[in-house]
Design an enzyme around this catalytic site. Structure first.
Site, mmCIF file in Angstrom:
data_model
loop_
_atom_site.group_PDB
_atom_site.id
_atom_site.type_symbol
_atom_site.label_atom_id
_atom_site.label_comp_id
_atom_site.label_asym_id
_atom_site.label_seq_id
_atom_site.Cartn_x
_atom_site.Cartn_y
_atom_site.Cartn_z
ATOM 1 N N GLY A 81 0.797 -1.214 0.000
ATOM 2 C CA GLY A 81 0.000 0.000 0.000
ATOM 3 C C GLY A 81 0.828 1.262 0.000
ATOM 4 O O GLY A 81 0.560 2.198 -0.767
ATOM 5 N N GLU A 86 9.416 3.894 6.923
ATOM 6 C CA GLU A 86 9.501 2.437 6.870
ATOM 7 C C GLU A 86 10.842 1.984 7.428
ATOM 8 O O GLU A 86 11.891 2.352 6.908
ATOM 9 C CB GLU A 86 9.346 1.946 5.428
ATOM 10 C CG GLU A 86 9.624 0.470 5.220
ATOM 11 C CD GLU A 86 8.789 -0.433 6.131
ATOM 12 O OE1 GLU A 86 9.397 -1.235 6.876
ATOM 13 O OE2 GLU A 86 7.555 -0.335 6.101
ATOM 14 N N GLN A 144 4.736 -11.257 -0.470
ATOM 15 C CA GLN A 144 4.261 -12.335 0.396
ATOM 16 C C GLN A 144 3.257 -13.292 -0.255
ATOM 17 O O GLN A 144 3.175 -14.455 0.164
ATOM 18 C CB GLN A 144 3.671 -11.750 1.685
ATOM 19 C CG GLN A 144 4.717 -11.055 2.540
ATOM 20 C CD GLN A 144 4.160 -10.558 3.862
ATOM 21 O OE1 GLN A 144 3.196 -11.083 4.394
ATOM 22 N NE2 GLN A 144 4.776 -9.511 4.387
ATOM 23 N N CYS A 156 -5.092 -12.251 4.247
ATOM 24 C CA CYS A 156 -5.606 -13.201 3.263
ATOM 25 C C CYS A 156 -6.269 -14.403 3.927
ATOM 26 O O CYS A 156 -5.639 -15.430 4.177
ATOM 27 C CB CYS A 156 -4.507 -13.680 2.322
ATOM 28 S SG CYS A 156 -5.192 -14.637 0.949
ATOM 29 N N ASP A 209 -4.105 -3.434 5.248
ATOM 30 C CA ASP A 209 -4.486 -4.270 6.390
ATOM 31 C C ASP A 209 -4.908 -3.481 7.620
ATOM 32 O O ASP A 209 -5.703 -3.954 8.431
ATOM 33 C CB ASP A 209 -3.321 -5.196 6.772
ATOM 34 C CG ASP A 209 -2.969 -6.185 5.678
ATOM 35 O OD1 ASP A 209 -3.735 -6.277 4.693
ATOM 36 O OD2 ASP A 209 -1.937 -6.868 5.803
ATOM 37 N N LYS A 227 -8.132 -8.589 3.885
ATOM 38 C CA LYS A 227 -6.829 -7.933 3.955
ATOM 39 C C LYS A 227 -5.882 -8.604 2.957
ATOM 40 O O LYS A 227 -5.160 -9.536 3.292
ATOM 41 C CB LYS A 227 -6.302 -7.984 5.389
ATOM 42 C CG LYS A 227 -7.237 -7.237 6.353
ATOM 43 C CD LYS A 227 -6.672 -7.106 7.735
ATOM 44 C CE LYS A 227 -7.649 -6.422 8.679
ATOM 45 N NZ LYS A 227 -8.058 -5.074 8.280
ATOM 46 N N THR A 228 -5.910 -8.100 1.722
ATOM 47 C CA THR A 228 -5.108 -8.676 0.638
ATOM 48 C C THR A 228 -4.481 -7.574 -0.198
ATOM 49 O O THR A 228 -4.954 -6.432 -0.202
ATOM 50 C CB THR A 228 -5.985 -9.539 -0.300
ATOM 51 O OG1 THR A 228 -6.908 -8.677 -0.994
ATOM 52 C CG2 THR A 228 -6.758 -10.605 0.465
ATOM 53 N N ALA A 284 -4.677 -7.496 -3.344
ATOM 54 C CA ALA A 284 -5.660 -7.184 -4.384
ATOM 55 C C ALA A 284 -6.605 -6.079 -3.926
ATOM 56 O O ALA A 284 -7.006 -5.221 -4.719
ATOM 57 C CB ALA A 284 -6.449 -8.436 -4.751
ATOM 58 N N CYS A 308 -8.918 -13.475 -3.800
ATOM 59 C CA CYS A 308 -8.158 -14.499 -3.098
ATOM 60 C C CYS A 308 -7.825 -15.595 -4.100
ATOM 61 O O CYS A 308 -8.695 -16.380 -4.477
ATOM 62 C CB CYS A 308 -8.994 -15.051 -1.948
ATOM 63 S SG CYS A 308 -8.088 -16.229 -0.917
#
Length: 415
Positions: A15, A36, A44, A160, A308, A316-317, A319, A352
């Site tokens: 994101g 970060e 992942q 996910c 997320d 929470k993906t 995509a 998913c």
């Protein structure tokens, strides 16, 4: 004097990087900062394949410096808190950082205290997780000689939601290849009520479960793990029921039922990072409070969240993030220029990719209402119904999506 950014992003995951890259594509002159602390960026979604021995873990990692957009400033530090009334983010070492607009995308955090014993057992012996060490998962599968292979997940939010069953389908296939399937009982214990919330996908997955002879146990809330004795302890939720019953070794301890395992794979119990939970930006559940369609904070109009950490009822993906980022970008650009929100809204889209076997996959795409919403572009891949298993979808998962991720998504391009 404290640093100031027109756009400040918290998080160098999918994101955060996508957001920074898209902003700089829209306006190269924008001053964008990314907070970060990590040195490495991971893809992942491929860890499911790593855990099944069909993808190289090294290919899932790249130096963080290589994915930070060139015109953005990388603040290698931890965000520690917020002063939203003053437009300030506090950090561990870099002092206060101010902003015009803030995009919060740090991901979620693992909280082992929510399932006592699991943290001590994780990634040791026969306990594994593709979320934490997919290479260990592969070692566990290779060493497994039969018994109860227990695949489970905590009752918390997880990344996910389909991932705990993807590795189960691949593991079952591997056990057949390795000649141990006839000595193995495969069990999926989940706190949920169903194998999947989208009816079209549920139908396919139950057919796969039948083919693979898997025991589904619904309403199983993972309470603790006894690593030395290889027992996962559960309480039962009010919707507890079974599908395709198998006799397995159980223990009783008061209201808890223990399942003996010879292999255990689970997702870690997860929550929002502590600095989010304890902030004035959090909702009652500890996630960052935003409108589920605009992704804007209800009180602080220059604060947005995605991914997320966002307190929205979406999966929470990565995509989901792909559809959320353009909404946040459009809204902030309109606020900057016209002091109004943009017209784009997020409708809960997520997908998913459910790997069901080596060489087969189902692609579940859905919205807030669990309505099946397949991408029309799949027709170009000669895929008529992505709720069914297809080898072309496997090719998309293994080759297409990683390419699009590194070369398109993280560079801020439309996918």
């Amino acid at each position: 004097m404290k640093s100031h950014y027109e756009i400040l992003v918290i998080g160098g995951g999918t994101g955060g990087i996508m957001t920074a890259a898209r902003f700089l594509q829209e306006d190269k002159s924008l001053k964008v900062g990314i907070i970060e602390p990590s040195d490495t960026h991971y893809y992942q979604p491929a860890w499911t394949l790593v855990g099944a021995g069909t993808y190289d873990y090294k290919k899932t990692a790249r130096p963080m410096a290589s994915v930070i957009p060139k015109r953005a400033t990388w603040i290698r530090d931890y965000a520690t808190g917020f002063k939203p009334g003053e437009n300030i983010v506090t950090t561990q070492s870099s002092g206060d950082i101010s902003y015009d607009y803030l995009v919060v995308a740090p991901g979620l955090a693992y909280d082992w205290s929510l399932v006592p014993g699991l943290g001590e057992a994780m990634d040791k012996g026969v306990v594994c997780s593709n979320y934490t060490d997919p290479e260990h998962t592969w070692e566990v599968l290779k060493k497994f000689k039969g018994g109860t292979a227990l695949f489970t997940q905590p009752a918390t939010t997880i990344k996910c939601g389909g991932a705990p069953q993807k590795i189960m389908y691949l593991a079952e296939s591997y056990f057949r290849r390795a000649g141990v399937r006839d000595k193995t009982t495969v069990v999926f214990a989940t706190p949920g009520t169903t194998i999947f919330g989208v009816p079209e996908v549920k139908k396919t997955l139950l057919e796969i479960v039948d083919r693979k002879d898997i025991n589904l146990r619904f309403g199983y809330k993972l309470e603790k793990v006894d690593g030395p004795n290889q027992i996962a302890w559960y309480s039962f939720m009010d919707h507890e029921h079974e599908y395709n019953h198998k006799d397995i070794k159980l223990e009783k301890d008061g209201n808890l039922t223990g399942v003996h395992y010879d292999l255990l794979h689970t997702a870690p119990p997860s929550a929002a990072p502590k600095f989010i939970q304890e902030s004035p930006l959090a909702n009652e559940a500890g996630w960052l409070d935003v409108d589920k369609h605009t992704l804007q904070h209800p009180k602080y109009s220059n604060v947005f969240a995605l991914g997320d950490v966002a307190g929205i009822p979406a999966a929470k993906t990565g995509a989901a993030i792909r559809k959320q980022v353009p909404v946040v970008i459009g809204n902030i650009l309109q606020l900057r220029s016209n002091n109004i929100l943009g017209s784009k809204t997020y409708h809960g889209y997520s997908s998913c990719p459910i790997v069901s076997d080596y060489g087969k996959m189902v692609l579940a795409e859905f919205d807030y209402d669990n309505k099946f919403t397949p991408d029309p572009k799949l027709k170009m891949m000669l895929i008529g119904d992505s709720s069914k298993e297809h080898w072309r979808l496997w090719m998309l998962k293994k080759y297409g999506l990683p390419y699009l991720y590194w070369n398109k998504m993280l560079k801020g391009k439309d996918v």
